[in-house]
Design a protein around this motif. Structure first.
Motif, PDB file in Angstrom:
ATOM      1  N   ARG A 178       8.845  -6.025  -5.405  1.00 42.21           N
ATOM      2  CA  ARG A 178       7.334  -5.878  -4.717  1.00 42.21           C
ATOM      3  C   ARG A 178       6.555  -5.021  -6.713  1.00 42.21           C
ATOM      4  NH1 ARG A 178       5.041  -6.233  -0.004  1.00 42.21           N
ATOM      5  NH2 ARG A 178       6.256  -6.949   1.973  1.00 42.21           N
ATOM      6  N   VAL A 179       7.142  -4.025  -6.362  1.00 42.30           N
ATOM      7  CA  VAL A 179       6.748  -3.771  -7.646  1.00 42.30           C
ATOM      8  C   VAL A 179       6.047  -4.205  -9.037  1.00 42.30           C
ATOM      9  CG1 VAL A 179       6.754  -1.417  -9.428  1.00 42.30           C
ATOM     10  CG2 VAL A 179       7.534  -1.223  -6.633  1.00 42.30           C
ATOM     11  N   ARG A 180       7.378  -4.550  -9.734  1.00 44.23           N
ATOM     12  CA  ARG A 180       6.518  -6.077 -10.444  1.00 44.23           C
ATOM     13  C   ARG A 180       5.900  -6.845 -10.281  1.00 44.23           C
ATOM     14  NH1 ARG A 180       9.918  -2.847 -12.815  1.00 44.23           N
ATOM     15  NH2 ARG A 180      11.790  -3.221 -14.127  1.00 44.23           N
ATOM     16  N   LEU A 181       6.181  -7.301  -8.889  1.00 45.75           N
ATOM     17  CA  LEU A 181       4.863  -8.394  -9.314  1.00 45.75           C
ATOM     18  C   LEU A 181       3.308  -7.451  -8.750  1.00 45.75           C
ATOM     19  CD1 LEU A 181       6.549 -10.587  -5.954  1.00 45.75           C
ATOM     20  CD2 LEU A 181       5.545 -11.371  -8.005  1.00 45.75           C
ATOM     21  N   LEU A 182       3.253  -6.289  -8.168  1.00 49.08           N
ATOM     22  CA  LEU A 182       1.668  -6.042  -8.668  1.00 49.08           C
ATOM     23  C   LEU A 182       2.227  -5.257  -9.908  1.00 49.08           C
ATOM     24  CD1 LEU A 182       3.086  -2.986  -5.829  1.00 49.08           C
ATOM     25  CD2 LEU A 182       1.019  -4.537  -5.493  1.00 49.08           C
ATOM     26  N   GLU A 183       2.488  -5.254 -10.523  1.00 51.23           N
ATOM     27  CA  GLU A 183       2.279  -5.222 -11.893  1.00 51.23           C
ATOM     28  C   GLU A 183       2.237  -6.210 -12.766  1.00 51.23           C
ATOM     29  OE1 GLU A 183       5.995  -1.512 -12.980  1.00 51.23           O
ATOM     30  OE2 GLU A 183       6.681  -3.616 -13.781  1.00 51.23           O
ATOM     31  N   GLU A 184       2.411  -8.306 -12.418  1.00 50.61           N
ATOM     32  CA  GLU A 184       2.484  -8.958 -13.054  1.00 50.61           C
ATOM     33  C   GLU A 184       0.743  -8.846 -12.745  1.00 50.61           C
ATOM     34  OE1 GLU A 184       5.726 -11.717 -11.922  1.00 50.61           O
ATOM     35  OE2 GLU A 184       7.368 -10.269 -13.320  1.00 50.61           O
ATOM     36  N   ALA A 185       0.258  -8.694 -11.333  1.00 50.37           N
ATOM     37  CA  ALA A 185      -0.680  -9.156 -10.740  1.00 50.37           C
ATOM     38  C   ALA A 185      -1.958  -8.253 -11.302  1.00 50.37           C
ATOM     39  CB  ALA A 185      -0.708  -8.555  -9.100  1.00 50.37           C
TER      40      ALA A 185
ATOM     41  N   ARG B 273       0.344  -1.114   0.181  1.00 50.46           N
ATOM     42  CA  ARG B 273       0.252   0.076  -0.280  1.00 50.46           C
ATOM     43  C   ARG B 273       1.043   1.612   0.169  1.00 50.46           C
ATOM     44  NH1 ARG B 273      -5.291  -1.082   0.612  1.00 50.46           N
ATOM     45  NH2 ARG B 273      -5.929  -3.172   1.079  1.00 50.46           N
ATOM     46  N   ARG B 274       1.889   1.280   0.787  1.00 57.39           N
ATOM     47  CA  ARG B 274       3.206   2.284   0.582  1.00 57.39           C
ATOM     48  C   ARG B 274       3.006   2.535  -0.636  1.00 57.39           C
ATOM     49  NH1 ARG B 274       5.129   0.497   6.241  1.00 57.39           N
ATOM     50  NH2 ARG B 274       6.571  -0.369   5.401  1.00 57.39           N
ATOM     51  N   ILE B 275       3.839   1.067  -1.405  1.00 59.72           N
ATOM     52  CA  ILE B 275       4.767   1.312  -2.803  1.00 59.72           C
ATOM     53  C   ILE B 275       2.930   2.052  -2.974  1.00 59.72           C
ATOM     54  CG2 ILE B 275       5.335  -0.024  -4.244  1.00 59.72           C
ATOM     55  CD1 ILE B 275       6.454  -1.934  -2.795  1.00 59.72           C
ATOM     56  N   LEU B 276       2.171   1.547  -3.503  1.00 60.18           N
ATOM     57  CA  LEU B 276       1.140   1.966  -4.171  1.00 60.18           C
ATOM     58  C   LEU B 276       0.911   3.586  -3.868  1.00 60.18           C
ATOM     59  CD1 LEU B 276      -1.183  -1.192  -4.446  1.00 60.18           C
ATOM     60  CD2 LEU B 276       0.303   0.100  -6.444  1.00 60.18           C
ATOM     61  N   ARG B 277       0.938   4.096  -3.173  1.00 60.73           N
ATOM     62  CA  ARG B 277      -0.016   5.690  -2.608  1.00 60.73           C
ATOM     63  C   ARG B 277       1.955   6.462  -3.184  1.00 60.73           C
ATOM     64  NH1 ARG B 277      -2.073   3.582   2.110  1.00 60.73           N
ATOM     65  NH2 ARG B 277       0.176   3.643   3.466  1.00 60.73           N
TER      66      ARG B 277
ATOM     67  N   GLN C  33      11.837   7.433  -8.653  1.00 55.94           N
ATOM     68  CA  GLN C  33      13.406   5.944  -9.164  1.00 55.94           C
ATOM     69  C   GLN C  33      13.318   5.186  -7.582  1.00 55.94           C
ATOM     70  OE1 GLN C  33      15.346   6.101 -11.729  1.00 55.94           O
ATOM     71  NE2 GLN C  33      14.730   8.473 -12.392  1.00 55.94           N
ATOM     72  N   ASN C  34      13.435   4.080  -7.769  1.00 54.71           N
ATOM     73  CA  ASN C  34      13.264   3.360  -7.441  1.00 54.71           C
ATOM     74  C   ASN C  34      13.974   2.905  -5.805  1.00 54.71           C
ATOM     75  OD1 ASN C  34      12.356  -0.347  -6.818  1.00 54.71           O
ATOM     76  ND2 ASN C  34      14.542  -0.308  -7.033  1.00 54.71           N
ATOM     77  N   VAL C  35      15.342   3.417  -6.169  1.00 53.72           N
ATOM     78  CA  VAL C  35      15.885   4.116  -4.962  1.00 53.72           C
ATOM     79  C   VAL C  35      15.356   4.528  -4.258  1.00 53.72           C
ATOM     80  CG1 VAL C  35      18.287   4.896  -3.731  1.00 53.72           C
ATOM     81  CG2 VAL C  35      18.207   3.208  -5.814  1.00 53.72           C
ATOM     82  N   GLU C  36      14.637   5.988  -4.906  1.00 53.01           N
ATOM     83  CA  GLU C  36      14.205   6.777  -3.794  1.00 53.01           C
ATOM     84  C   GLU C  36      12.610   5.912  -2.962  1.00 53.01           C
ATOM     85  OE1 GLU C  36      12.186  11.179  -3.980  1.00 53.01           O
ATOM     86  OE2 GLU C  36      12.877  10.006  -5.707  1.00 53.01           O
ATOM     87  N   LEU C  37      11.854   5.164  -4.143  1.00 51.69           N
ATOM     88  CA  LEU C  37      10.662   5.112  -3.669  1.00 51.69           C
ATOM     89  C   LEU C  37      11.421   3.338  -2.317  1.00 51.69           C
ATOM     90  CD1 LEU C  37       7.879   4.099  -4.170  1.00 51.69           C
ATOM     91  CD2 LEU C  37       8.532   2.510  -5.765  1.00 51.69           C
ATOM     92  N   ALA C  38      12.175   2.555  -2.835  1.00 50.95           N
ATOM     93  CA  ALA C  38      12.383   1.835  -1.279  1.00 50.95           C
ATOM     94  C   ALA C  38      12.929   2.469  -0.004  1.00 50.95           C
ATOM     95  CB  ALA C  38      13.635   1.047  -1.980  1.00 50.95           C
ATOM     96  N   GLU C  39      13.338   3.629  -0.367  1.00 48.83           N
ATOM     97  CA  GLU C  39      13.843   4.886   0.736  1.00 48.83           C
ATOM     98  C   GLU C  39      12.960   4.972   1.488  1.00 48.83           C
ATOM     99  OE1 GLU C  39      15.729   8.828   1.384  1.00 48.83           O
ATOM    100  OE2 GLU C  39      17.586   7.262   0.409  1.00 48.83           O
ATOM    101  N   LYS C  40      11.737   5.247  -0.004  1.00 45.43           N
ATOM    102  CA  LYS C  40      10.400   6.095   0.883  1.00 45.43           C
ATOM    103  C   LYS C  40       9.702   4.685   1.655  1.00 45.43           C
ATOM    104  CE  LYS C  40       7.156   9.598  -0.393  1.00 45.43           C
ATOM    105  NZ  LYS C  40       6.399  10.389  -1.784  1.00 45.43           N
ATOM    106  N   VAL C  41       9.629   4.097   1.091  1.00 42.47           N
ATOM    107  CA  VAL C  41       8.886   2.804   2.040  1.00 42.47           C
ATOM    108  C   VAL C  41       9.232   1.814   2.641  1.00 42.47           C
ATOM    109  CG1 VAL C  41       6.691   2.214   0.030  1.00 42.47           C
ATOM    110  CG2 VAL C  41       9.196   0.436   0.367  1.00 42.47           C
ATOM    111  N   GLY C  42      10.358   2.218   3.335  1.00 42.10           N
ATOM    112  CA  GLY C  42      11.569   1.522   4.024  1.00 42.10           C
ATOM    113  C   GLY C  42      11.573   0.061   3.561  1.00 42.10           C
ATOM    114  N   LEU C  43      12.246  -0.420   2.559  1.00 38.29           N
ATOM    115  CA  LEU C  43      12.650  -1.434   2.031  1.00 38.29           C
ATOM    116  C   LEU C  43      14.366  -0.993   1.459  1.00 38.29           C
ATOM    117  CD1 LEU C  43      10.201  -3.432  -0.530  1.00 38.29           C
ATOM    118  CD2 LEU C  43      10.444  -4.406   2.138  1.00 38.29           C
ATOM    119  N   SER C  44      15.239  -2.410   0.726  1.00 35.95           N
ATOM    120  CA  SER C  44      16.604  -1.844   0.251  1.00 35.95           C
ATOM    121  C   SER C  44      15.578  -2.109  -1.139  1.00 35.95           C
ATOM    122  CB  SER C  44      17.318  -2.920   0.374  1.00 35.95           C
ATOM    123  OG  SER C  44      16.607  -4.700  -0.055  1.00 35.95           O
ATOM    124  N   PRO C  45      16.825  -1.895  -2.404  1.00 35.90           N
ATOM    125  CA  PRO C  45      15.524  -1.527  -3.007  1.00 35.90           C
ATOM    126  C   PRO C  45      15.783  -2.822  -4.653  1.00 35.90           C
ATOM    127  CG  PRO C  45      18.223   0.285  -3.168  1.00 35.90           C
ATOM    128  CD  PRO C  45      17.999  -0.592  -2.022  1.00 35.90           C
TER     129      PRO C  45
END
Length: 153
Positions: free
Chosen positions: A40-47, A9-13, A22-34
């Motif tokens: 996760r983004v790829r899985l959300l796209e594929e789904a 949900r944080r990624i989608l928001r 950028q993925n690096v900035e997104l990862a930092e924003k949601v609390g994950l490593s790149p």
């Protein structure tokens, strides 16, 4: 697709706010490593949760400053009439939304045009010429209060 968790949900928001992040900035924003973030983004796209990425344009700055809502009634609600209408309306780029309705009218369209004269010409040249269209009533908004593509998460 598994149930969306708080990180999804944080990624989608974040992507709804800025699809070009950028993925690096997104990862930092949601609390994950790149790497896990990108996975996760790829899985959300594929789904199909993320359907596509787009640029949102300022309609007035590209000469399409008028938005109207057109309510349409067809001559019948049989499959042939409805299918013909939907196929024809898909060919009209000025129609940016088209909804089959329950209730008073058969379809509700959101249409963009340069101005009222251009919309009137579009209505005469295109909407009313589609076989099966019985009536068109146009609603003209006075002021845009809210327009968003962001879904609540």
């Amino acid at each position: 697709m598994r149930e969306l968790d708080s990180i999804d949900r944080r990624i989608l928001r974040a992507l709804q706010e800025n699809g070009r992040i950028q993925n690096v900035e997104l990862a930092e924003k949601v609390g994950l490593s790149p790497s896990p973030c990108l996975r996760r983004v790829r899985l959300l796209e594929e789904a199909g949760v993320i359907e596509r990425y787009v640029a949102l344009l300022n309609a007035a700055k590209i000469g399409m400053g008028l938005t109207v809502f057109a309510r349409l009634w067809l001559t019948g609600q049989d499959t042939d009439t409805v299918d013909h209408f939907t196929e024809q309306v898909k060919l009209l780029p000025q129609v940016v939304e088209c909804h089959l309705m329950a209730g008073d009218c058969d379809f509700l369209l959101r249409v963009v045009a340069a101005d009222l004269d251009a919309y009137r010409q579009f209505q005469v040249d295109h909407l009313t010429r589609i076989k099966g269209v019985r009536s068109v009533k146009t609603e003209i908004p006075m002021q845009k209060i809210k327009l968003t593509s962001e879904l609540p998460l």
